[in-house]
Design a protein around this motif. Structure first.
Motif, PDB file in Angstrom:
ATOM      1  N   MET A   1     -18.071  -7.650  18.420  1.00  0.00           N
ATOM      2  CA  MET A   1     -19.260  -8.870  18.300  1.00  0.00           C
ATOM      3  C   MET A   1     -20.715  -7.749  18.375  1.00  0.00           C
ATOM      4  N   LYS A   2     -21.293  -7.832  17.116  1.00  0.00           N
ATOM      5  CA  LYS A   2     -22.546  -6.881  16.974  1.00  0.00           C
ATOM      6  C   LYS A   2     -23.606  -7.956  17.644  1.00  0.00           C
ATOM      7  N   THR A   3     -24.405  -7.222  18.509  1.00  0.00           N
ATOM      8  CA  THR A   3     -25.656  -8.015  19.167  1.00  0.00           C
ATOM      9  C   THR A   3     -26.860  -7.043  19.144  1.00  0.00           C
ATOM     10  N   THR A   4     -28.073  -7.798  18.846  1.00  0.00           N
ATOM     11  CA  THR A   4     -29.168  -7.292  18.817  1.00  0.00           C
ATOM     12  C   THR A   4     -29.915  -7.549  20.129  1.00  0.00           C
ATOM     13  N   MET A   5     -30.258  -6.563  20.854  1.00  0.00           N
ATOM     14  CA  MET A   5     -30.720  -6.911  22.323  1.00  0.00           C
ATOM     15  C   MET A   5     -32.355  -6.803  22.133  1.00  0.00           C
ATOM     16  N   ILE A   6     -32.968  -8.082  22.429  1.00  0.00           N
ATOM     17  CA  ILE A   6     -34.278  -7.954  22.539  1.00  0.00           C
ATOM     18  C   ILE A   6     -34.705  -9.122  23.864  1.00  0.00           C
ATOM     19  N   GLU A   7     -35.864  -8.768  24.180  1.00  0.00           N
ATOM     20  CA  GLU A   7     -36.512  -9.660  25.316  1.00  0.00           C
ATOM     21  C   GLU A   7     -36.717 -11.087  24.598  1.00  0.00           C
ATOM     22  N   PHE A   8     -36.416 -12.173  25.351  1.00  0.00           N
ATOM     23  CA  PHE A   8     -36.600 -13.561  24.621  1.00  0.00           C
ATOM     24  C   PHE A   8     -36.805 -14.361  26.021  1.00  0.00           C
ATOM     25  N   PRO A   9     -37.806 -15.604  25.612  1.00  0.00           N
ATOM     26  CA  PRO A   9     -37.799 -16.459  26.866  1.00  0.00           C
ATOM     27  C   PRO A   9     -36.489 -17.412  27.091  1.00  0.00           C
ATOM     28  N   PHE A  10     -35.676 -16.897  28.206  1.00  0.00           N
ATOM     29  CA  PHE A  10     -34.528 -17.679  28.312  1.00  0.00           C
ATOM     30  C   PHE A  10     -34.555 -18.993  28.912  1.00  0.00           C
ATOM     31  N   ALA A 127     -16.603 -13.721  25.450  1.00  0.00           N
ATOM     32  CA  ALA A 127     -17.025 -12.272  24.688  1.00  0.00           C
ATOM     33  C   ALA A 127     -18.307 -12.178  24.671  1.00  0.00           C
ATOM     34  N   VAL A 128     -18.958 -13.315  24.506  1.00  0.00           N
ATOM     35  CA  VAL A 128     -20.714 -13.137  24.614  1.00  0.00           C
ATOM     36  C   VAL A 128     -21.135 -12.851  25.695  1.00  0.00           C
ATOM     37  N   VAL A 129     -20.577 -13.130  26.913  1.00  0.00           N
ATOM     38  CA  VAL A 129     -20.923 -12.744  28.202  1.00  0.00           C
ATOM     39  C   VAL A 129     -20.597 -11.194  28.369  1.00  0.00           C
ATOM     40  N   GLU A 130     -19.592 -10.799  28.093  1.00  0.00           N
ATOM     41  CA  GLU A 130     -19.046  -9.399  28.175  1.00  0.00           C
ATOM     42  C   GLU A 130     -20.046  -8.544  27.130  1.00  0.00           C
ATOM     43  N   ALA A 131     -20.260  -9.139  26.106  1.00  0.00           N
ATOM     44  CA  ALA A 131     -21.186  -8.176  25.284  1.00  0.00           C
ATOM     45  C   ALA A 131     -22.700  -7.972  25.846  1.00  0.00           C
ATOM     46  N   HIS A 132     -23.039  -8.834  26.920  1.00  0.00           N
ATOM     47  CA  HIS A 132     -24.460  -8.669  27.506  1.00  0.00           C
ATOM     48  C   HIS A 132     -24.022  -7.875  28.859  1.00  0.00           C
ATOM     49  N   HIS A 133     -22.966  -7.412  29.168  1.00  0.00           N
ATOM     50  CA  HIS A 133     -22.429  -6.604  30.429  1.00  0.00           C
ATOM     51  C   HIS A 133     -22.729  -7.519  31.389  1.00  0.00           C
ATOM     52  N   GLY A 134     -22.244  -9.004  31.340  1.00  0.00           N
ATOM     53  CA  GLY A 134     -22.259  -9.882  32.229  1.00  0.00           C
ATOM     54  C   GLY A 134     -21.001 -10.308  32.881  1.00  0.00           C
ATOM     55  N   LYS A 135     -21.065 -11.478  33.746  1.00  0.00           N
ATOM     56  CA  LYS A 135     -19.606 -11.833  34.181  1.00  0.00           C
ATOM     57  C   LYS A 135     -19.695 -13.563  33.850  1.00  0.00           C
ATOM     58  N   ILE A 136     -18.370 -13.974  33.809  1.00  0.00           N
ATOM     59  CA  ILE A 136     -18.210 -15.515  33.490  1.00  0.00           C
ATOM     60  C   ILE A 136     -17.071 -15.768  34.532  1.00  0.00           C
ATOM     61  N   MET A 137     -17.233 -16.839  35.350  1.00  0.00           N
ATOM     62  CA  MET A 137     -16.107 -17.176  36.269  1.00  0.00           C
ATOM     63  C   MET A 137     -16.036 -18.644  36.270  1.00  0.00           C
ATOM     64  N   LEU A 147     -16.581 -25.752  37.559  1.00  0.00           N
ATOM     65  CA  LEU A 147     -18.245 -25.010  37.479  1.00  0.00           C
ATOM     66  C   LEU A 147     -17.854 -23.825  36.988  1.00  0.00           C
ATOM     67  N   ILE A 148     -18.803 -23.327  35.763  1.00  0.00           N
ATOM     68  CA  ILE A 148     -18.518 -22.392  35.061  1.00  0.00           C
ATOM     69  C   ILE A 148     -19.922 -21.478  35.444  1.00  0.00           C
ATOM     70  N   THR A 149     -19.703 -20.468  36.161  1.00  0.00           N
ATOM     71  CA  THR A 149     -20.963 -19.743  36.272  1.00  0.00           C
ATOM     72  C   THR A 149     -20.923 -18.508  35.577  1.00  0.00           C
ATOM     73  N   VAL A 150     -22.126 -18.035  35.065  1.00  0.00           N
ATOM     74  CA  VAL A 150     -22.378 -16.806  34.342  1.00  0.00           C
ATOM     75  C   VAL A 150     -23.396 -15.909  34.991  1.00  0.00           C
ATOM     76  N   ILE A 151     -23.108 -14.839  35.014  1.00  0.00           N
ATOM     77  CA  ILE A 151     -24.118 -13.966  35.554  1.00  0.00           C
ATOM     78  C   ILE A 151     -24.502 -12.721  34.663  1.00  0.00           C
ATOM     79  N   LEU A 152     -25.939 -12.869  34.539  1.00  0.00           N
ATOM     80  CA  LEU A 152     -26.414 -11.813  33.487  1.00  0.00           C
ATOM     81  C   LEU A 152     -27.494 -11.238  34.155  1.00  0.00           C
ATOM     82  N   ARG A 153     -27.415  -9.746  33.745  1.00  0.00           N
ATOM     83  CA  ARG A 153     -28.544  -8.774  34.424  1.00  0.00           C
ATOM     84  C   ARG A 153     -29.817  -9.110  33.602  1.00  0.00           C
ATOM     85  N   ILE A 154     -30.854  -8.757  34.237  1.00  0.00           N
ATOM     86  CA  ILE A 154     -32.240  -9.024  33.864  1.00  0.00           C
ATOM     87  C   ILE A 154     -32.554  -7.933  33.108  1.00  0.00           C
TER      88      ILE A 154
END
Length: 154
Positions: A1-10, A127-137, A147-154
């Motif tokens: 999955m190709k991703t373009t990492m930019i800062e955006f208003p989450f 796959a999206v969460v993992e591409a962002h080096h996060g965790k999903i549970m 309850l689905i919890t996603v942890i993403l690094r700032i």
């Protein structure tokens, strides 16, 4: 999955995605609560993050019980953003929860024709969460909610 990492208003992205599901939840008689910390910002691929939020909310609305509850929250905690989607659900077992992110997995085969879909949404979300080096549970405190919890690094 190709991703373009930019800062955006989450916070804004989550709010926009939530709005598109609030009407549907209301029509289906669901109580939909949104609690998003303002001014959250994330470095990531905005398009796939929107897809992630859409998948999680679509699942919550689809599988929420009649007159049930859906809760979407997002908050900053330490060096992370915690995004969570909660919904009341039909009874879930630990085995169901353990396989939710498996491709084509469905908790109840008889629901396929009722809800539509192919059982790949949560595997795409993972796959999206993992591409962002996060965790999903996924978890359930009472067996009648998800309850689905996603942890993403700032």
């Amino acid at each position: 999955m190709k991703t373009t990492m930019i800062e955006f208003p989450f916070s804004e992205v989550i709010s926009e995605e939530a709005q598109s599901f609030q009407g549907l939840a209301k029509v289906k008689g669901k109580d939909f609560v949104v609690d998003i910390e303002p001014m959250l910002s994330l470095k990531g691929d905005e398009k796939t993050i929107r897809q992630l939020i859409s998948i999680l909310l679509d699942n919550a609305v689809k599988y929420c019980t009649e007159q049930g509850q859906i809760r979407l929250t997002a908050a900053h905690k330490g060096k992370n953003i915690i995004l969570s989607v909660y919904n009341t659900s039909q009874p879930l077992t630990k085995e169901n929860i353990d396989h939710l992110f498996d491709r084509f997995y469905r908790t109840d085969e008889s629901r396929n024709s009722q809800t539509g879909g192919y059982g790949i949404g949560l595997s795409v979300a993972k796959a999206v969460v993992e591409a962002h080096h996060g965790k999903i549970m996924a978890s359930s405190e009472d067996g009648n909610s998800l309850l689905i919890t996603v942890i993403l690094r700032i």
